[in-house]
Design a protein around this motif. Structure first.
Motif, PDB file in Angstrom:
ATOM      1  N   HIS A 138      26.087  33.873  63.088  1.00 33.83           N
ATOM      2  CA  HIS A 138      25.601  35.071  63.772  1.00 33.83           C
ATOM      3  C   HIS A 138      26.756  35.975  64.175  1.00 33.83           C
ATOM      4  N   VAL A 139      27.508  36.416  63.179  1.00 33.93           N
ATOM      5  CA  VAL A 139      28.591  37.383  63.354  1.00 33.93           C
ATOM      6  C   VAL A 139      28.193  38.626  62.568  1.00 33.93           C
ATOM      7  N   LEU A 140      28.004  39.739  63.268  1.00 36.17           N
ATOM      8  CA  LEU A 140      27.481  40.931  62.598  1.00 36.17           C
ATOM      9  C   LEU A 140      28.534  41.617  61.739  1.00 36.17           C
ATOM     10  N   HIS A 141      29.783  41.646  62.203  1.00 29.99           N
ATOM     11  CA  HIS A 141      30.803  42.347  61.437  1.00 29.99           C
ATOM     12  C   HIS A 141      31.004  41.672  60.084  1.00 29.99           C
ATOM     13  N   GLU A 142      30.953  42.445  59.022  1.00 31.84           N
ATOM     14  CA  GLU A 142      31.088  41.986  57.633  1.00 31.84           C
ATOM     15  C   GLU A 142      29.869  41.211  57.143  1.00 31.84           C
ATOM     16  N   TYR A 143      28.769  41.216  57.903  1.00 31.74           N
ATOM     17  CA  TYR A 143      27.541  40.625  57.369  1.00 31.74           C
ATOM     18  C   TYR A 143      27.086  41.453  56.174  1.00 31.74           C
ATOM     19  N   ARG A 144      26.728  40.775  55.097  1.00 33.80           N
ATOM     20  CA  ARG A 144      26.351  41.471  53.872  1.00 33.80           C
ATOM     21  C   ARG A 144      24.845  41.394  53.636  1.00 33.80           C
ATOM     22  N   MET A 145      24.305  42.500  53.183  1.00 30.28           N
ATOM     23  CA  MET A 145      22.908  42.557  52.757  1.00 30.28           C
ATOM     24  C   MET A 145      22.849  43.163  51.367  1.00 30.28           C
ATOM     25  N   SER A 146      21.923  42.706  50.577  1.00 27.93           N
ATOM     26  CA  SER A 146      21.680  43.326  49.286  1.00 27.93           C
ATOM     27  C   SER A 146      20.615  44.406  49.452  1.00 27.93           C
ATOM     28  N   ALA A 170      38.087  30.571  64.559  1.00 26.78           N
ATOM     29  CA  ALA A 170      38.292  31.278  63.290  1.00 26.78           C
ATOM     30  C   ALA A 170      37.017  31.954  62.803  1.00 26.78           C
ATOM     31  N   THR A 171      35.883  31.289  62.988  1.00 27.61           N
ATOM     32  CA  THR A 171      34.646  31.841  62.437  1.00 27.61           C
ATOM     33  C   THR A 171      34.033  32.924  63.307  1.00 27.61           C
ATOM     34  N   ARG A 172      34.356  32.920  64.604  1.00 29.65           N
ATOM     35  CA  ARG A 172      33.698  33.867  65.511  1.00 29.65           C
ATOM     36  C   ARG A 172      34.652  34.837  66.192  1.00 29.65           C
ATOM     37  N   ALA A 173      35.949  34.686  65.945  1.00 23.36           N
ATOM     38  CA  ALA A 173      36.930  35.542  66.615  1.00 23.36           C
ATOM     39  C   ALA A 173      36.844  36.979  66.113  1.00 23.36           C
ATOM     40  N   ASN A 174      37.350  37.891  66.938  1.00 23.08           N
ATOM     41  CA  ASN A 174      37.403  39.296  66.545  1.00 23.08           C
ATOM     42  C   ASN A 174      38.593  39.513  65.604  1.00 23.08           C
ATOM     43  N   LEU A 175      38.392  39.168  64.340  1.00 18.27           N
ATOM     44  CA  LEU A 175      39.424  39.328  63.320  1.00 18.27           C
ATOM     45  C   LEU A 175      38.912  40.294  62.266  1.00 18.27           C
ATOM     46  N   GLY A 176      39.671  41.343  61.987  1.00 21.19           N
ATOM     47  CA  GLY A 176      39.283  42.299  60.961  1.00 21.19           C
ATOM     48  C   GLY A 176      39.694  41.816  59.582  1.00 21.19           C
ATOM     49  N   GLY A 177      39.092  42.408  58.561  1.00 22.14           N
ATOM     50  CA  GLY A 177      39.487  42.108  57.193  1.00 22.14           C
ATOM     51  C   GLY A 177      39.085  40.728  56.718  1.00 22.14           C
ATOM     52  N   LEU A 178      37.961  40.197  57.229  1.00 20.79           N
ATOM     53  CA  LEU A 178      37.507  38.862  56.846  1.00 20.79           C
ATOM     54  C   LEU A 178      36.029  38.895  56.460  1.00 20.79           C
ATOM     55  N   LYS A 179      35.717  38.491  55.246  1.00 18.24           N
ATOM     56  CA  LYS A 179      34.331  38.264  54.864  1.00 18.24           C
ATOM     57  C   LYS A 179      33.847  36.989  55.554  1.00 18.24           C
ATOM     58  N   HIS A 180      32.538  36.818  55.621  1.00 17.78           N
ATOM     59  CA  HIS A 180      32.014  35.616  56.255  1.00 17.78           C
ATOM     60  C   HIS A 180      32.469  34.355  55.531  1.00 17.78           C
ATOM     61  N   ALA A 181      32.480  34.375  54.205  1.00 20.32           N
ATOM     62  CA  ALA A 181      32.934  33.200  53.455  1.00 20.32           C
ATOM     63  C   ALA A 181      34.404  32.905  53.756  1.00 20.32           C
ATOM     64  N   GLU A 182      35.192  33.949  53.940  1.00 20.18           N
ATOM     65  CA  GLU A 182      36.609  33.763  54.274  1.00 20.18           C
ATOM     66  C   GLU A 182      36.781  33.193  55.670  1.00 20.18           C
ATOM     67  N   ARG A 183      35.889  33.566  56.590  1.00 22.23           N
ATOM     68  CA  ARG A 183      35.925  32.985  57.925  1.00 22.23           C
ATOM     69  C   ARG A 183      35.696  31.468  57.856  1.00 22.23           C
ATOM     70  N   ILE A 184      34.748  31.052  57.033  1.00 24.19           N
ATOM     71  CA  ILE A 184      34.464  29.625  56.904  1.00 24.19           C
ATOM     72  C   ILE A 184      35.649  28.905  56.280  1.00 24.19           C
ATOM     73  N   PHE A 185      36.244  29.488  55.247  1.00 23.05           N
ATOM     74  CA  PHE A 185      37.425  28.876  54.618  1.00 23.05           C
ATOM     75  C   PHE A 185      38.546  28.713  55.644  1.00 23.05           C
ATOM     76  N   LEU A 186      38.831  29.767  56.389  1.00 19.99           N
ATOM     77  CA  LEU A 186      39.888  29.715  57.394  1.00 19.99           C
ATOM     78  C   LEU A 186      39.554  28.689  58.477  1.00 19.99           C
TER      79      LEU A 186
END
Length: 515
Positions: A243-251, A396-412
């Protein structure tokens, strides 16, 4: 190739951080106020200027633009609430030691016949000068907010407020064509002709905007509270776990499904409660989703990204020198975190250099995440050892970090989890792991275990540590130990090395060099 894609340039992975530079320190704490048609918000930015933390963030729903279409005036109750909010915000700014607040007002104030009088009241009561901007300037600032989070992006930025909706194109880090419209949900509330008349009006305005803006088939960036509320509903509809809105993707297809889901939902109060949306915002969502559905159908973007950055972040971006704008927001934020919280600031770079031979063939995007992980590998050391791995993942997954896709947050997050733990099973975050595939999970595990071993090679800055050599075809991992490093290779270090080799499905050889 620019500083974001070339690791050898000043702004690349190893460039000198800018947060201590005088030009950046001037932006270390900046306060901005956005007087919108629906809300009045104060944001105080702090920390690494290129990827600032939200030191203070307060929003008051004033509905200044409610009824504006009918009366031509600001909502009287909203005007009182907004003035009281600004009095409070000025008092807070003084308490925080801010030299000044930058205040902008958008559609409601600029359209209302008493907008100038309201600004005069604010000046008299608070000493704050309210800068009322036109729609094109609002579009530009919102687009700059998106560029704060996505440097060098291409696409169409759509910012929806209460009384207006703006479009701006971005290309290679610059803002191009832009325009404004009256498609804010507060304006649509008073439109004659019911739903049929509203849909016809939205379609006509959107076609006019398309004729002006031209073909826009890149990414669509959504800015504004109503869009974020719709994204929350989309997450709820799909059972999306992060539930992180920034960089959430929708088709485009998911937007249409969510529009139908909202239109057919008979209990908006239950939906509002389930999605954590305020009642004031929820009242606008059915109107806003009609605009979004037509926007997607008209411009047909390839994908859609939700941005938590908008006009307020654009005001901060406006004050940045270009060399700071060109920096990677993720790497700058991680450097700042390391300098502030790590036990040994500067070791992250050495750790990356030590483990980098394991990832020689990795693309730059992956090396960027590995660098970020190395910078962050020690910043949570104060957490209790039993919970440190989970704290790292959560941060890492919920911090206010710019330039991160959700998948990248999980990897980090997984890489940092494995920095402190061999296993990832048994945490309450397991539902998030599947946002990346099994192969990527394993790659994150290898990064984490490499950092877990490398952190044991903690030596004087200029000491000769040793080096990894990786032979992927033979599946052989070699560790070459320098004489200075040999005393550090005890039984715990050896066990961590063997765990790393097992994750790589490799045999391990340790070679000791003599003086």
């Amino acid at each position: 190739m620019n500083a974001l894609t070339d690791p050898h340039q000043d702004g690349g992975l190893f460039g000198r951080p800018l947060f201590e530079d005088p030009s950046a320190r001037a932006l270390s704490r900046v306060g901005v106020v956005d007087v919108g048609s629906n809300s009045v918000r104060l944001v105080v930015f702090d920390g690494a200027a290129r990827s600032p933390a939200y030191f203070y963030n307060e929003k008051i729903m004033c509905a200044l633009g409610s009824g504006l279409s009918d009366t031509g005036h600001l909502n009287p109750q909203g005007r009182v609430r907004a003035l009281n909010a600004l009095i409070r915000f000025q008092c807070l700014a003084e308490g925080m030691g801010l030299s000044e607040l930058s205040v902008v007002a958008t559609a409601a104030v600029r359209d209302a016949s008493d907008g100038a009088a309201f600004c005069a009241d604010v000046l008299r009561e608070t000493g704050l000068t309210v800068r009322t901007i036109d729609g094109r300037e609002e579009a530009r600032l919102s687009a700059q907010g998106v560029l704060l989070g996505w440097p060098g992006s291409y696409g169409l930025v759509c910012d929806i407020g209460g009384s207006s909706m703006e479009l701006a194109e971005i290309s290679g880090g610059t803002v191009g064509r832009r325009m404004t419209s009256d498609l804010g949900p507060l304006k649509l509330q008073g439109l004659k002709g019911g739903k049929k008349g509203r849909k016809a009006h939205i379609k006509a305005v959107m076609e006019t905007m398309q004729a002006e803006m031209g073909t826009q088939r890149d990414r669509l960036f959504l800015v504004g509270g109503s869009w974020r509320a719709i994204a929350r509903v989309d997450m709820h509809r799909q059972g999306y776990p992060l539930h992180v809105l920034h960089e959430y993707r929708m088709s485009p297809r998911s937007v249409q499904k969510t529009a139908k889901f909202i239109a057919e939902h008979t209990d908006h109060e239950a939906l509002r409660s389930a999605c954590g949306i305020s009642s004031t915002r929820m009242a606008l969502v059915p109107l806003a989703v009609e605009v979004l559905a037509r926007l997607v159908k008209t411009f047909r973007p390839k994908d859609i990204a939700v941005s938590s950055y908008g006009i307020r972040e654009g005001m901060l971006y406006e004050q940045m020198p270009q060399r700071l704008r060109d920096r990677d927001p993720l790497i700058e934020a991680c450097r700042f975190a390391e300098a502030k919280d790590a036990r040994m600031p500067g070791f992250g770079k050495l750790l990356y250099q030590f483990i980098e031979p394991l990832f020689k063939s990795a693309p730059f995007a992956r090396k960027r995440l590995i660098k970020a992980a190395c910078l962050l590998h020690d910043v949570s050391w104060r957490a209790h050892p039993d919970y440190r791995a989970e704290v790292c993942f959560d941060n890492a997954t919920r911090a206010n970090l710019g330039g991160l896709k959700h998948a990248e947050r999980i990897f980090l997050g997984l890489a940092l989890l494995h920095r402190y733990s061999n296993k990832r099973e048994g945490t309450h975050f397991e539902g998030l792991y599947d946002l990346i595939d099994a192969r990527t999970q394993r790659e994150a595990e290898i990064v984490g275990k490499a950092m877990r071993f490398g952190a044991m090679m903690w030596m004087e800055k200029d000491a000769e540590r040793g080096a990894f050599r990786w032979f992927p075809q033979k599946k052989v991992l070699e560790l070459h130990l320098s004489p200075d490093a040999m005393p550090l290779f005890g039984e715990v270090a050896e066990a961590r090395l063997n765990s790393l080799a097992a994750s790589m499905d490799a045999s391990v050889k340790v070679k000791r060099r003599r003086r």
